[in-house]
Motif scaffolding. Structure first.
Motif, mmCIF file in Angstrom:
data_model
loop_
_atom_site.group_PDB
_atom_site.id
_atom_site.type_symbol
_atom_site.label_atom_id
_atom_site.label_comp_id
_atom_site.label_asym_id
_atom_site.label_seq_id
_atom_site.Cartn_x
_atom_site.Cartn_y
_atom_site.Cartn_z
ATOM 1 N N GLN A 98 1.223 -1.200 -0.094
ATOM 2 C CA GLN A 98 0.148 -0.221 0.214
ATOM 3 C C GLN A 98 0.460 1.417 0.019
ATOM 4 N N LEU A 99 0.847 1.762 -0.768
ATOM 5 C CA LEU A 99 1.340 3.088 -1.142
ATOM 6 C C LEU A 99 0.035 4.638 -0.613
ATOM 7 N N GLY A 152 3.125 -2.648 4.310
ATOM 8 C CA GLY A 152 2.664 -3.825 3.732
ATOM 9 C C GLY A 152 2.922 -5.205 3.025
ATOM 10 N N ARG A 153 4.230 -4.760 2.555
ATOM 11 C CA ARG A 153 5.215 -5.362 2.228
ATOM 12 C C ARG A 153 6.763 -4.757 1.986
ATOM 13 N N THR A 154 7.611 -5.250 1.741
ATOM 14 C CA THR A 154 8.883 -4.903 2.467
ATOM 15 C C THR A 154 8.769 -3.936 1.058
ATOM 16 N N LEU A 155 9.985 -2.543 0.943
ATOM 17 C CA LEU A 155 10.168 -2.107 -0.139
ATOM 18 C C LEU A 155 10.639 -2.199 -0.991
ATOM 19 N N SER A 156 12.621 -2.633 -0.208
ATOM 20 C CA SER A 156 13.053 -3.506 -1.178
ATOM 21 C C SER A 156 12.846 -4.292 -2.630
ATOM 22 N N ASN A 157 11.948 -4.957 -1.820
ATOM 23 C CA ASN A 157 11.306 -5.665 -2.899
ATOM 24 C C ASN A 157 11.080 -5.211 -4.195
ATOM 25 N N TYR A 158 10.533 -4.073 -4.381
ATOM 26 C CA TYR A 158 9.750 -3.202 -5.459
ATOM 27 C C TYR A 158 10.829 -2.086 -6.210
ATOM 28 N N ASN A 159 10.596 -1.870 -7.888
ATOM 29 C CA ASN A 159 11.570 -0.367 -7.765
ATOM 30 C C ASN A 159 10.047 0.323 -8.278
ATOM 31 N N MET A 160 10.478 1.791 -8.088
ATOM 32 C CA MET A 160 9.364 3.250 -7.759
ATOM 33 C C MET A 160 9.148 3.778 -8.664
ATOM 34 N N GLY A 161 8.096 4.187 -8.600
ATOM 35 C CA GLY A 161 7.731 5.651 -9.174
ATOM 36 C C GLY A 161 7.181 6.946 -9.222
ATOM 37 N N ALA A 183 0.516 19.568 -11.590
ATOM 38 C CA ALA A 183 -0.427 18.378 -11.577
ATOM 39 C C ALA A 183 -0.907 17.096 -10.155
ATOM 40 N N VAL A 184 -1.458 15.990 -10.266
ATOM 41 C CA VAL A 184 -1.767 15.099 -9.471
ATOM 42 C C VAL A 184 -0.015 14.653 -9.664
ATOM 43 N N TYR A 185 0.309 14.577 -8.748
ATOM 44 C CA TYR A 185 1.339 13.237 -8.713
ATOM 45 C C TYR A 185 0.855 12.529 -7.830
ATOM 46 N N TYR A 186 1.445 10.605 -8.424
ATOM 47 C CA TYR A 186 1.430 9.737 -8.221
ATOM 48 C C TYR A 186 3.073 8.975 -7.772
ATOM 49 N N CYS A 187 2.854 8.246 -7.094
ATOM 50 C CA CYS A 187 3.906 6.905 -6.734
ATOM 51 C C CYS A 187 3.090 5.533 -6.914
ATOM 52 N N ALA A 188 4.267 4.974 -7.619
ATOM 53 C CA ALA A 188 3.903 3.333 -7.989
ATOM 54 C C ALA A 188 4.853 2.500 -7.928
ATOM 55 N N TRP A 206 -0.886 1.918 -6.523
ATOM 56 C CA TRP A 206 -0.474 2.931 -7.324
ATOM 57 C C TRP A 206 -0.662 3.877 -6.003
ATOM 58 N N GLY A 207 -0.067 4.875 -5.209
ATOM 59 C CA GLY A 207 -0.855 6.032 -4.272
ATOM 60 C C GLY A 207 -2.257 6.744 -4.914
ATOM 61 N N GLN A 208 -2.775 7.471 -3.687
ATOM 62 C CA GLN A 208 -3.662 8.127 -4.002
ATOM 63 C C GLN A 208 -3.603 9.181 -4.992
ATOM 64 N N GLY A 209 -1.992 9.920 -4.971
ATOM 65 C CA GLY A 209 -2.059 11.219 -5.779
ATOM 66 C C GLY A 209 -1.515 12.653 -4.903
ATOM 67 N N THR A 210 -1.366 13.122 -5.108
ATOM 68 C CA THR A 210 -1.028 14.401 -4.028
ATOM 69 C C THR A 210 -0.524 15.447 -5.218
ATOM 70 N N LEU A 211 -1.747 16.500 -4.531
ATOM 71 C CA LEU A 211 -1.391 17.799 -6.190
ATOM 72 C C LEU A 211 -0.734 18.809 -5.407
ATOM 73 N N VAL A 212 0.226 19.218 -6.694
ATOM 74 C CA VAL A 212 1.360 20.159 -7.159
ATOM 75 C C VAL A 212 1.307 21.332 -8.103
ATOM 76 N N THR A 213 0.378 21.832 -7.156
ATOM 77 C CA THR A 213 -0.025 23.482 -8.433
ATOM 78 C C THR A 213 1.228 24.492 -8.224
ATOM 79 N N VAL A 214 1.875 24.706 -9.256
ATOM 80 C CA VAL A 214 2.889 26.181 -9.300
ATOM 81 C C VAL A 214 2.752 27.149 -9.773
ATOM 82 N N SER A 215 2.540 28.880 -9.394
ATOM 83 C CA SER A 215 1.764 29.449 -9.774
ATOM 84 C C SER A 215 2.643 30.384 -10.582
ATOM 85 N N SER A 216 2.152 31.641 -11.659
ATOM 86 C CA SER A 216 3.476 31.722 -11.998
ATOM 87 C C SER A 216 3.642 33.124 -11.884
#
Length: 118
Positions: A2-3, A25-34, A91-96, A108-118
Motif C-alpha cells: 500500500q502506498l 504491507g510489504r518490504t519496499l526493497s522488493n519493488y522498483n518505484m516510480g 499536476a496530481v503526482y502519484y507514486c507506484a 498505486w498511491g492516491q496522488g498528491t496535488l502540486v500546483t505551481v503559480s506563475s
C-alpha cells in the motif's frame, strides 16, 4: 504493497517541493518505484523511477536536472525532490510500485496535488 503519497501543495514558479511516498504491507526493497503525474485534461505520464536498490534512476526529459528521485528502504519511503518548478509541472503526482522480479507498475498511491503559480 500500500502506498501513501504526500507533500504536495501550492508553490511559486522557481520554488521547490519534496514529495514522499510511504509504503506499507510489504518490504519496499522488493519493488522498483516510480512517480507519475497527471495534469488537468491530460493523460498520466511517467516522471521518474528508481530501482529497488537505489542504484539506478531514470527521468522524463522535461524534469532532468530539476527533479531527484531517491529512496530509503529502511524507512519504507520514496521521495521526489522537485526544484525550479514551473507551471507546467502542475499536476496530481502519484507514486507506484513495480515488483523487482518484473511486470508493470501494479500498485498505486492516491496522488498528491502540486500546483505551481506563475
Amino acid at each position: 504493497v500500500q502506498l501513501q503519497a504526500s507533500g504536495g501543495g501550492l508553490v511559486q514558479a522557481g520554488g521547490s517541493l519534496r514529495l514522499s511516498c510511504a509504503a506499507s504491507g510489504r518490504t519496499l526493497s522488493n519493488y522498483n518505484m516510480g512517480w507519475f503525474r497527471q495534469a488537468p485534461g491530460k493523460e498520466r505520464e511517467f516522471v521518474a523511477a528508481i530501482i529497488w536498490s537505489g542504484g539506478s534512476t531514470s527521468y522524463i526529459d522535461s524534469v532532468k536536472g530539476r527533479f531527484t528521485i531517491s529512496r530509503d528502504n529502511a524507512k519504507s519511503t520514496v521521495y521526489l525532490q522537485m526544484d525550479n518548478l514551473n507551471p507546467k509541472d502542475t499536476a496530481v503526482y502519484y507514486c507506484a510500485a513495480n515488483d523487482r522480479r518484473g511486470g508493470t507498475f501494479a500498485s498505486w498511491g492516491q496522488g498528491t496535488l502540486v500546483t505551481v503559480s506563475s
